[in-house]
Design a protein around this motif. Structure first.
Motif, PDB file in Angstrom:
ATOM      1  N   GLN A 246      -9.841   9.093   6.514  1.00 51.44           N
ATOM      2  CA  GLN A 246     -10.530   8.445   5.396  1.00 51.44           C
ATOM      3  C   GLN A 246     -11.525   7.398   5.890  1.00 51.44           C
ATOM      4  OE1 GLN A 246      -8.481   7.249   1.806  1.00 51.44           O
ATOM      5  NE2 GLN A 246      -6.663   8.447   2.362  1.00 51.44           N
ATOM      6  N   VAL A 247     -11.094   6.585   6.851  1.00 47.42           N
ATOM      7  CA  VAL A 247     -11.962   5.531   7.389  1.00 47.42           C
ATOM      8  C   VAL A 247     -13.189   6.142   8.065  1.00 47.42           C
ATOM      9  CG1 VAL A 247     -12.112   3.772   9.199  1.00 47.42           C
ATOM     10  CG2 VAL A 247     -10.186   3.751   7.612  1.00 47.42           C
ATOM     11  N   ARG A 248     -12.979   7.209   8.838  1.00 45.65           N
ATOM     12  CA  ARG A 248     -14.106   7.857   9.522  1.00 45.65           C
ATOM     13  C   ARG A 248     -15.109   8.445   8.514  1.00 45.65           C
ATOM     14  NH1 ARG A 248     -15.282   6.412  14.635  1.00 45.65           N
ATOM     15  NH2 ARG A 248     -13.397   6.318  15.903  1.00 45.65           N
ATOM     16  N   ILE A 249     -14.594   9.061   7.455  1.00 49.60           N
ATOM     17  CA  ILE A 249     -15.491   9.641   6.446  1.00 49.60           C
ATOM     18  C   ILE A 249     -16.277   8.543   5.738  1.00 49.60           C
ATOM     19  CG2 ILE A 249     -15.543  10.874   4.244  1.00 49.60           C
ATOM     20  CD1 ILE A 249     -13.202  12.563   5.270  1.00 49.60           C
ATOM     21  N   LEU A 250     -15.615   7.423   5.424  1.00 56.17           N
ATOM     22  CA  LEU A 250     -16.297   6.308   4.758  1.00 56.17           C
ATOM     23  C   LEU A 250     -17.418   5.752   5.635  1.00 56.17           C
ATOM     24  CD1 LEU A 250     -13.196   4.529   3.195  1.00 56.17           C
ATOM     25  CD2 LEU A 250     -15.123   5.478   1.922  1.00 56.17           C
ATOM     26  N   ILE A 288      -8.614   0.777   4.620  1.00 58.14           N
ATOM     27  CA  ILE A 288      -9.467   1.706   3.861  1.00 58.14           C
ATOM     28  C   ILE A 288     -10.336   0.941   2.869  1.00 58.14           C
ATOM     29  CG2 ILE A 288      -9.413   3.589   2.179  1.00 58.14           C
ATOM     30  CD1 ILE A 288      -6.886   4.590   3.609  1.00 58.14           C
ATOM     31  N   LEU A 289      -9.746  -0.049   2.190  1.00 57.93           N
ATOM     32  CA  LEU A 289     -10.514  -0.840   1.219  1.00 57.93           C
ATOM     33  C   LEU A 289     -11.651  -1.594   1.901  1.00 57.93           C
ATOM     34  CD1 LEU A 289      -7.766  -2.277  -1.151  1.00 57.93           C
ATOM     35  CD2 LEU A 289      -9.555  -0.653  -1.722  1.00 57.93           C
ATOM     36  N   THR A 292     -14.373   0.750   2.549  1.00 58.56           N
ATOM     37  CA  THR A 292     -15.004   1.075   1.270  1.00 58.56           C
ATOM     38  C   THR A 292     -15.988  -0.020   0.859  1.00 58.56           C
ATOM     39  OG1 THR A 292     -12.962   2.212   0.627  1.00 58.56           O
ATOM     40  CG2 THR A 292     -14.538   1.727  -1.123  1.00 58.56           C
ATOM     41  N   VAL A 293     -15.564  -1.277   1.031  1.00 60.80           N
ATOM     42  CA  VAL A 293     -16.431  -2.408   0.684  1.00 60.80           C
ATOM     43  C   VAL A 293     -17.701  -2.389   1.531  1.00 60.80           C
ATOM     44  CG1 VAL A 293     -16.624  -4.925   0.803  1.00 60.80           C
ATOM     45  CG2 VAL A 293     -14.577  -3.885  -0.173  1.00 60.80           C
ATOM     46  N   LEU A 294     -17.546  -2.160   2.836  1.00 61.02           N
ATOM     47  CA  LEU A 294     -18.725  -2.118   3.716  1.00 61.02           C
ATOM     48  C   LEU A 294     -19.680  -1.002   3.303  1.00 61.02           C
ATOM     49  CD1 LEU A 294     -17.175  -2.718   7.273  1.00 61.02           C
ATOM     50  CD2 LEU A 294     -18.260  -4.376   5.757  1.00 61.02           C
TER      51      LEU A 294
END
Length: 753
Positions: A246-250, A288-289, A292-294
């Protein structure tokens, strides 16, 4: 020859050592045995010996003599030998040693091996320490493995391709066809490494970035499946499905959506879903949040989504984890310029962080608090920041005082409030304020004509209470010299006037001259103040005696002032009233820094002074210059460094009253599209000079020249030699650490003569 001991026995033996010397003796003995075995070409125990050698290498002992043995193990047909050989190559070899090129053929053969695990070893080694020559030779094999149906090999090949692209960017297009089907893979390992590969390609090439923007819907679909999928024990971490993916996709979405309306529009909904559905009770969810914020802040997101992101950061500020609070403050500091009102809603929480015990959090909270100050909240914020200034560690006082000065100058509701605030700072942290605070406050007082009586009375009271804060004493001395007659006559209307006699005022100033706490600069201010009072008080004879005493002072600067003042009493007595009359209104000049200041007999005045009345007496220019002792000369600015979008400009001032000190202000700007973080400027000068480097205004250089980082350097040049400087710049740009050295030898002659 007896069989060598096993690795496990060696570890057990080394751990029994009671001293460092005993451990070294054991290591040296075992190294000697390993060398003997290598010389005898003992193939039976080569693998065991290299394994022991790697353990000793990890302990910090030299193991370079085992490099060739690693190559022999790699050439072996046994998997156990290859495994140790490749591990040894990754630990003992790098591209700076020519030996590593001997591996190229072995790696090529192993990349085409029939066993996937041998191919995996070769891919790992190439991806770890492959040089640009090896990458060019073996890129074709890596590209073939990237297209294979074996997911074990595909994920390793994708990571190896990332290394190849970093070493040889022009080979990027070779991997473009192989990336088409990577995101349709079900295996999470392949998906993860594929996203890493796409991210690397997008960061390095604008053409690739445009090409891969069409993948945004597919990435959004993968991310949606991850957050909506049920429990999966294979990928679950604290109740969240594959947070690493998830982090990589974001991160990839952040790169694809930057400065692109269509891509940003396509990912707005999924970002809102991630922000609202992610569990925040565990650190995994917070990671993850944060990503997402970045992403929301970097793309062209909707205003409601940006407010949601800032509210998430506001919740982070209430977290018990210090790291999360620090990350939140840093992120808010980056967004405060673009979303000021949204950040303002969390002002009380940010101010509470000033009381945190962690110094990093306190510093970030202080910087963010100053960024939030505006005309509406100036009184409340200054109250909190002055309280912080009063109780904070000495390391914070200089930066906090500078911030208060700038905020008060920009948003002061009244001149009285402005003067009271700066006097409070000087009383609380006078020894820590910047050098330009004294002339700036003097200028403020001079221009506030209606506040002269109030100011001189407040400063006189402060002087009676404490003479240890030298900047406060200097300002007070200057004001008493200028407006001493208002103090004695009791003309203050803002508060109850005090009863002071001329002798009491002179007693205080004479006390400063003899005090051990007074610096030479402060004594200069005091002597000049006494001299000025000769035209405002009737005690002229007493003032003459004081001035004549210091005509033989051991301090050369003070002696020169006293001799010139004595000359005013004798030969130039007719000029004295005109020279010592009240200073006119001062005006700032922005030609060489924020405030260009000259000093006249210890007093600060601007470089451009508009006098309301013409000078009553005309004397030769050189004579007046001698009497007024004007030491500042305009010095042209220069560019010291310009490379990779980073530009460093120098502006110059002369430090008064010591003309041997050059005050250099660096101005760092960034013309690239990404900000430069962790910015550190260091400087060194030859031994004949002395250098003092003050704290920078920030460690982040904003992108697209939207802001400047400033830092002050003070260089003492007693021998008036040509100034030479070596500078070192370190910063992080687009995730990569950058370090550079430069020589600066073209300083203007006025800066060192």
């Amino acid at each position: 020859m007896p069989a060598p001991i096993r690795l496990r026995e060696l570890i057990r033996t080394i751990r029994t050592a009671r001293t460092q010397a005993e451990e070294r003796e054991m290591i040296q003995k075992e190294c000697a045995a390993i060398r003997s075995s290598f010389r005898e070409e003992d193939n039976t125990y080569r693998c065991r010996n290299v394994a022991k050698l790697l353990y000793m290498h990890m302990l910090g002992y030299p193991a370079h003599f085992g490099q060739l043995e690693c190559l022999k193990l790699i050439a072996s047909q046994k998997f156990t030998d290859k495994r140790i050989g490749y591990l040894g190559a990754m630990l003992l070899l790098d591209e700076r040693q020519d030996v590593h090129l001997l591996m190229t053929n072995c790696i090529k053969n192993d990349l085409n091996h029939s066993t996937q695990y041998v191919q995996g070893l070769a891919l790992c080694t190439l991806g770890c320490m492959g040089s640009s020559e090896m990458c060019r030779d073996l890129a074709g094999e890596v590209e073939k493995l990237l297209k294979t149906s074996n997911s074990y090999l595909r994920k390793k090949a994708a990571l190896c391709a990332v290394h190849v692209i970093r070493k040889v960017p022009e080979l990027m297009e070779m991997f473009l066809p192989a990336t088409k089907n990577l995101l349709s893979e079900k295996n999470h390992g392949v998906l993860h490494t594929s996203v890493v590969l796409l991210t690397e390609m997008c960061e390095r090439s604008p053409d690739m970035l445009s090409h891969f923007r069409k993948l945004v819907p597919q990435l959004v679909r993968i991310l949606k499946n991850l957050i909506m999928s049920g429990y999966s024990p294979e990928h679950d971490v604290s109740g969240i499905s594959d947070p690493f993916l998830q982090v990589r996709i974001l991160r990839l979405l952040r790169i694809l959506g930057k400065n692109d309306d269509d891509s940003s529009e396509a990912m707005n909904d999924i970002l809102a879903q991630v922000a609202t559905n992610t569990e925040t009770s565990k650190n995994v969810g917070n990671a993850i949040l944060y990503e997402t914020v970045l992403t929301i802040m970097d793309i062209k997101s909707e205003s409601g989504l940006r407010v949601l992101a800032i509210n998430i950061l506001g919740r982070f500020l209430l977290n018990n984890d210090k790291n999360i609070r620090y990350v939140a403050l840093t992120s808010l500091l980056k967004t405060v310029q673009t979303d000021h009102n949204a950040v303002q809603r969390h002002r009380s929480t940010i101010v509470d962080c000033l009381k945190d015990l962690d110094v990093s959090i306190k510093r970030r909270a202080m910087e963010l608090s100053f960024a939030l100050v505006n005309g509406n909240n100036i009184r409340g914020m200054m109250k909190e920041l002055l309280y912080f200034l009063d109780s904070c560690d000495p390391d914070f006082k200089a930066d906090c005082a500078s911030g208060v000065f700038l905020a008060a100058e920009k948003y002061a509701p009244s001149k009285r409030w402005h003067i009271d605030t700066i006097m409070r700072v000087l009383t609380t942290a006078g020894s820590y304020v910047r050098d330009d605070s004294v002339p700036n406050l003097i200028q403020l007082i001079t221009n506030s004509v209606e506040m002269h009586a109030y100011t001189v009375q407040r400063l006189y009271k402060a002087l009676l209470d404490d003479i240890s804060q030298q900047p406060l004493v200097q300002v007070a001395s200057w004001c008493i010299g200028e407006y001493g007659d208002l103090l004695v006559s009791g003309q203050c209307e803002e508060e109850e006037p005090i009863q002071v006699t001329e002798d009491e005022v002179l007693d205080v100033l004479e006390g400063l001259l003899v005090s051990n706490l007074s610096t030479p600069v402060t004594r200069g201010y005091s002597l000049t103040a006494i001299m000025k009072l000769s035209t405002r008080f009737s005690s002229v004879n007493r003032i003459k005696k004081v001035v004549s005493i210091y005509g033989s002072s051991i301090d050369v600067e003070l002696q020169q002032r006293a001799v010139e003042y004595n000359a005013l009493f004798k030969k130039y007595d007719h000029m004295r009233p005109a020279l010592l009359e009240r200073m006119p209104i001062m005006e700032k000049s922005a030609s060489n820094g924020p405030t260009e200041i000259v000093q006249t007999n210890g007093e600060a005045e601007p470089s451009a002074v508009e006098s309301k009345h013409p000078p009553p007496v005309t004397q030769p220019t050189n004579q007046v210059r001698t009497i007024l002792n004007t030491v500042f000369i305009g010095i042209p600015p220069m560019t010291a460094y310009s490379k990779n979008g980073l530009k460093i400009d120098f502006t110059f001032e002369r430090a008064n009253p010591n003309p041997n000190i050059a005050v250099i202000t660096i101005h760092a700007t960034n013309s690239t599209e990404a900000e430069m973080t962790d910015f550190v400027f260091q400087a060194a000068v030859p031994k004949t000079f002395q250098l003092q480097l003050l704290s920078p205004s920030s460690n982040v250089v904003p992108a697209l020249n939207q802001g400047t980082v400033t830092q002050v350097i003070r260089v003492l040049n007693q021998q008036k030699q040509q100034l030479r400087m070596r500078i070192k710049l370190t910063y992080t740009h687009k995730g990569s650490a950058v370090q550079d050295l430069a020589e600066v030898n073209n300083f203007p002659p006025q800066s060192w003569q």
